[in-house]
Each structure stands twice: as structure tokens, then as C-alpha cells.
Design a protein around this motif. Sequence first.
Motif, PDB file in Angstrom:
ATOM      1  N   ALA A 358      51.083  17.151 -12.477  1.00  0.00           N
ATOM      2  CA  ALA A 358      49.771  17.814 -12.429  1.00  0.00           C
ATOM      3  C   ALA A 358      49.060  17.494 -11.117  1.00  0.00           C
ATOM      4  N   ARG A 359      49.181  16.256 -10.682  1.00  0.00           N
ATOM      5  CA  ARG A 359      48.549  15.881  -9.412  1.00  0.00           C
ATOM      6  C   ARG A 359      49.184  16.629  -8.247  1.00  0.00           C
ATOM      7  N   ALA A 360      50.481  16.793  -8.340  1.00  0.00           N
ATOM      8  CA  ALA A 360      51.164  17.529  -7.262  1.00  0.00           C
ATOM      9  C   ALA A 360      50.741  18.990  -7.244  1.00  0.00           C
ATOM     10  N   GLU A 361      50.620  19.628  -8.420  1.00  0.00           N
ATOM     11  CA  GLU A 361      50.184  21.030  -8.506  1.00  0.00           C
ATOM     12  C   GLU A 361      48.744  21.175  -7.993  1.00  0.00           C
ATOM     13  N   ALA A 362      47.911  20.175  -8.377  1.00  0.00           N
ATOM     14  CA  ALA A 362      46.510  20.246  -7.935  1.00  0.00           C
ATOM     15  C   ALA A 362      46.423  20.104  -6.420  1.00  0.00           C
ATOM     16  N   LYS A 363      47.216  19.275  -5.864  1.00  0.00           N
ATOM     17  CA  LYS A 363      47.224  19.075  -4.429  1.00  0.00           C
ATOM     18  C   LYS A 363      47.718  20.329  -3.725  1.00  0.00           C
ATOM     19  N   LYS A 364      48.709  20.966  -4.306  1.00  0.00           N
ATOM     20  CA  LYS A 364      49.269  22.189  -3.725  1.00  0.00           C
ATOM     21  C   LYS A 364      48.255  23.335  -3.782  1.00  0.00           C
ATOM     22  N   ALA A 365      47.544  23.389  -4.958  1.00  0.00           N
ATOM     23  CA  ALA A 365      46.534  24.446  -5.108  1.00  0.00           C
ATOM     24  C   ALA A 365      45.383  24.219  -4.127  1.00  0.00           C
ATOM     25  N   LYS A 366      45.023  22.981  -3.944  1.00  0.00           N
ATOM     26  CA  LYS A 366      43.940  22.651  -3.016  1.00  0.00           C
ATOM     27  C   LYS A 366      44.319  23.004  -1.586  1.00  0.00           C
ATOM     28  N   ALA A 367      45.589  22.772  -1.245  1.00  0.00           N
ATOM     29  CA  ALA A 367      46.056  23.115   0.111  1.00  0.00           C
ATOM     30  C   ALA A 367      46.080  24.627   0.310  1.00  0.00           C
ATOM     31  N   ALA A 368      46.482  25.364  -0.755  1.00  0.00           N
ATOM     32  CA  ALA A 368      46.520  26.837  -0.668  1.00  0.00           C
ATOM     33  C   ALA A 368      45.096  27.391  -0.497  1.00  0.00           C
ATOM     34  N   ALA A 369      44.139  26.797  -1.257  1.00  0.00           N
ATOM     35  CA  ALA A 369      42.749  27.251  -1.161  1.00  0.00           C
ATOM     36  C   ALA A 369      42.194  26.971   0.230  1.00  0.00           C
ATOM     37  N   ALA A 370      42.552  25.847   0.802  1.00  0.00           N
ATOM     38  CA  ALA A 370      42.074  25.511   2.151  1.00  0.00           C
ATOM     39  C   ALA A 370      42.650  26.471   3.170  1.00  0.00           C
ATOM     40  N   ASN A 371      43.876  26.851   3.027  1.00  0.00           N
ATOM     41  CA  ASN A 371      44.518  27.796   3.935  1.00  0.00           C
ATOM     42  C   ASN A 371      43.875  29.178   3.809  1.00  0.00           C
ATOM     43  N   ALA A 372      43.588  29.575   2.547  1.00  0.00           N
ATOM     44  CA  ALA A 372      42.957  30.888   2.332  1.00  0.00           C
ATOM     45  C   ALA A 372      41.562  30.924   2.973  1.00  0.00           C
ATOM     46  N   ALA A 373      40.810  29.812   2.822  1.00  0.00           N
ATOM     47  CA  ALA A 373      39.478  29.759   3.411  1.00  0.00           C
ATOM     48  C   ALA A 373      39.568  29.780   4.928  1.00  0.00           C
ATOM     49  N   LYS A 374      40.526  29.175   5.449  1.00  0.00           N
ATOM     50  CA  LYS A 374      40.728  29.139   6.891  1.00  0.00           C
ATOM     51  C   LYS A 374      41.044  30.526   7.406  1.00  0.00           C
ATOM     52  N   LYS A 375      41.910  31.229   6.676  1.00  0.00           N
ATOM     53  CA  LYS A 375      42.262  32.588   7.063  1.00  0.00           C
ATOM     54  C   LYS A 375      41.029  33.503   7.004  1.00  0.00           C
ATOM     55  N   ALA A 376      40.222  33.279   5.980  1.00  0.00           N
ATOM     56  CA  ALA A 376      39.020  34.125   5.825  1.00  0.00           C
ATOM     57  C   ALA A 376      38.065  33.886   6.986  1.00  0.00           C
ATOM     58  N   ARG A 377      37.907  32.660   7.391  1.00  0.00           N
ATOM     59  CA  ARG A 377      37.026  32.377   8.504  1.00  0.00           C
ATOM     60  C   ARG A 377      37.568  33.003   9.786  1.00  0.00           C
ATOM     61  N   ARG A 378      38.853  32.962   9.935  1.00  0.00           N
ATOM     62  CA  ARG A 378      39.452  33.578  11.131  1.00  0.00           C
ATOM     63  C   ARG A 378      39.218  35.114  11.124  1.00  0.00           C
ATOM     64  N   ALA A 379      39.393  35.696   9.968  1.00  0.00           N
ATOM     65  CA  ALA A 379      39.205  37.141   9.880  1.00  0.00           C
ATOM     66  C   ALA A 379      37.749  37.518  10.142  1.00  0.00           C
ATOM     67  N   ALA A 380      36.807  36.671   9.667  1.00  0.00           N
ATOM     68  CA  ALA A 380      35.395  36.982   9.883  1.00  0.00           C
ATOM     69  C   ALA A 380      35.065  36.812  11.363  1.00  0.00           C
ATOM     70  N   ARG A 381      35.596  35.891  12.041  1.00  0.00           N
ATOM     71  CA  ARG A 381      35.352  35.732  13.476  1.00  0.00           C
ATOM     72  C   ARG A 381      35.947  36.917  14.240  1.00  0.00           C
ATOM     73  N   ALA A 382      37.087  37.363  13.813  1.00  0.00           N
ATOM     74  CA  ALA A 382      37.742  38.496  14.517  1.00  0.00           C
ATOM     75  C   ALA A 382      36.907  39.771  14.345  1.00  0.00           C
ATOM     76  N   ASP A 383      36.351  40.004  13.157  1.00  0.00           N
ATOM     77  CA  ASP A 383      35.534  41.172  12.919  1.00  0.00           C
ATOM     78  C   ASP A 383      34.244  41.102  13.757  1.00  0.00           C
ATOM     79  N   GLY A 384      33.637  39.967  13.888  1.00  0.00           N
ATOM     80  CA  GLY A 384      32.416  39.825  14.674  1.00  0.00           C
ATOM     81  C   GLY A 384      32.674  40.059  16.142  1.00  0.00           C
ATOM     82  N   ALA A 385      33.827  39.673  16.595  1.00  0.00           N
ATOM     83  CA  ALA A 385      34.139  39.867  17.997  1.00  0.00           C
ATOM     84  C   ALA A 385      34.356  41.350  18.286  1.00  0.00           C
ATOM     85  N   ASP A 386      34.923  42.064  17.352  1.00  0.00           N
ATOM     86  CA  ASP A 386      35.168  43.501  17.545  1.00  0.00           C
ATOM     87  C   ASP A 386      33.837  44.264  17.525  1.00  0.00           C
ATOM     88  N   ALA A 387      32.906  43.837  16.779  1.00  0.00           N
ATOM     89  CA  ALA A 387      31.635  44.530  16.712  1.00  0.00           C
ATOM     90  C   ALA A 387      30.835  44.238  18.001  1.00  0.00           C
TER      91      ALA A 387
END
Length: 387
Positions: A358-387
Motif C-alpha cells: 500500500a505504501r508503494a502504491e501510495a508513493k507511486k500515485a503521489k509521483a504520478a500526481a506530481a508529474n501531472a501537476a508539473k505537466k499542467a503548469r508547463r502547458a499553462a506557461r506555454a499557453d500564456g506565451a502564445d497569447a
Amino acid sequence: MAHIVELSVVPPPLRSDWTPPQSTGKSIAPLVERRLIPAGSAYLAHVKRAVHNLSFEEHDKHAEEERKRLEALYGNGTNGEDDLGVGDEEETEDLLSLDPKEWKKQDHYAVLGLSHLRYRATDEQIKIAHRKKVLKHHPDKKAGVAGETNDDAFFKCIQKAMEVLTNSERRRQFDSVDPHYESLEDEVPTEKEVKSAKDPNSYFFKSFGPVFEREARFSKKQPVPLLGEYNDGKEQVEGFYDFWYNFDSWRSFEYLDKEVNEGSDSRDDKRYTEKKNKSERARRKKEDTARVRQLVDLTLGLDPRIKRIKQEEKEAREAKKKGKTGGANGVSAKQKAEEEKKKAEEEAKKKEEEEKVARAEAKKAKAAAANAAKKARRAARADGADA
């Protein structure tokens, strides 16, 4: 304190006709040195006084006490001599009127006044008893006394009793058929008497003990195990019955043999009589063996020790069985405890593995969520630069 008195001794003058003896001319034998050994009652008394440091008065006192002790133990014989316990038995009219021709029917011990000793009487006691009877009943001593017509007949009985009891073989034959003990053979307690007694256990040993003591005198094997006591062990009880069931008796019945008809020189008569006597001895021997076996059977059936031993063995078996059962239950409980412990360990290990996963799954899920948030921030910066 001792006083010394000196006495002047003056030898008388020589006789006027005295002449010196003439010399024989023979040589005098050489001197021989001999060793004298002190002995005698006076010397023994001196040694006793010296060893025990006794005065003459103390020694005499001890001697008198010993004399009284022996007198109480053995009694006094005629003329104050020690009679070794023979004593003086009462002579009944039936005893004094015995017929010497019927000597096989008479009680030789009673004739000599040894009824209280019987087979235990020693040769010396028999001699003392015979001497007493002879001094009392000798025909010469009673000659001319009115009313003593049967003295000669009883004196012959005395002589016959002495003849039988001083012959070891004939005495053994008489002891085999001693009328006193034959009359006691029927006085064996019955089963009803034992069971109806107030204290059956005590009555059993009190009544059967003397019976086996009487029978023990016939045993070829000595010493003979006697009845014993209530608390005797199993081994002792089994030894007693094993001995008596294999009882080897020296008892014989030759004393009751019929004599050959007087005046008969026929060999056929002698052979017939001998054959008849042999057959009768065998029959009596067989009956006596059966009697002893019945006595032992009766004793075994009433012996309270048998019941006690069986009860003790039963209790021992139950205790042993109970111990085994208790031991088995103990082993099962131990195994059960071990199994439960093992099961608990397995469950704890399984739970730990599940928590680890369970600890391993939780750690994996936490890492996936961090990666998704990172990707979202990158996408939001890219959209602002295009505007």
C-alpha cells in the motif's frame, strides 16, 4: 585392715626308735618343668572380679541374681538342680492307667511329662524327664505300698516312651502322628467364622497364623515363610503362597504300621502285611497332602492382603492412565499454542507485506500526481506565451 600374728612352731623331738632310711642306690629322676594352667570355678570367679572390678560382695550379688534369672527361666529340678524347663506336669488317672501293651496308642511326651515341649524337647530334657519319672514310679520304690498296683504297668510305659523318644528315627515317626497335633488339625477356622468376626482382618491372622506354625515343623526346607502381617508386600505374599503350594513334607506314617501276627513265621503273612502297610502309608500321605492344599486354598480365598494388593494395583493403573491422558492433553495444548503463534506470525507478516504494497502504491500515485501537476503548469506557461 589385716593383722599379722606370728606363731612359734616347735617341731616335736624324734622318736627314740627312729633310724634314718637306707639309701636305695637308685638315681633320682631329673626335674621336669611343667606349666600349670589356672582353671576351675574359683579362678573364673577371680577373673570375673578382676575384669569387672568387683568386690567379693558385688560378685556374690551378681551370682545370686543370675541364679534367680535361670531359676525363673528354667525352673528347679529335684535337689535344686536345673531341670532345663522340664518341670512337673500333673499325672491324670487316665495317664497312670495306660496299658503298656497298647504303647502305640499312648502319648509318649505326656508319659514323660513333656506335653508342653513335645517335638521341641531336647535330648537332655528327655533324659531329665525320664530320670524324674523313674525316681517317682520305679516298682522297687513303691513296693509294699497299698493302692499302687499299677505302678509296674506305668513304669513300662515310661520305659517305652524313653525308648521311642531317644531313637531319632522312631521319634520322627511318632512326631509325624503326634496325637496332640492330630487333634488340632480339625481346628481350622472356617470362612463363615472369619467373615462374621468383629475385625475380620485381625481375626484372619490371629487364627491362621498358629495353624501354619504347626504345619511348618514338617517342612524339608527351612526356614519356612509364615503367614506374616496385613501390610506385607506383594513379593512376600506371593513367596508365601508359592512355598506352601509346593510344600515338601517329610511327614511319614510308618508309626501306624500294623505288626505281623505274633507267632507267625509265614512269609506270605509278612509280605501281605508289608504290602498293606505300604498302601496305607501312601493313602495317608495323599490325604495329608490334600489337607494342606485345602488349607492353603482356604487361606488364599480369605487373605485380606490379596484384596488390598489388587486395589493398590488398580489405583496404580488408573493413576498411570490418568498421567498419560494428562500428558497427551499437554502436548496438544502446546501444539495448539505453537500453531496459534505461527498463525499470528504469518498474519502479521502478511499484514506487513500488504502495508508495504500500500505504501508503494501510495508513493507511486503521489509521483504520478506530481508529474501531472508539473505537466499542467508547463502547458499553462506555454499557453500564456502564445497569447
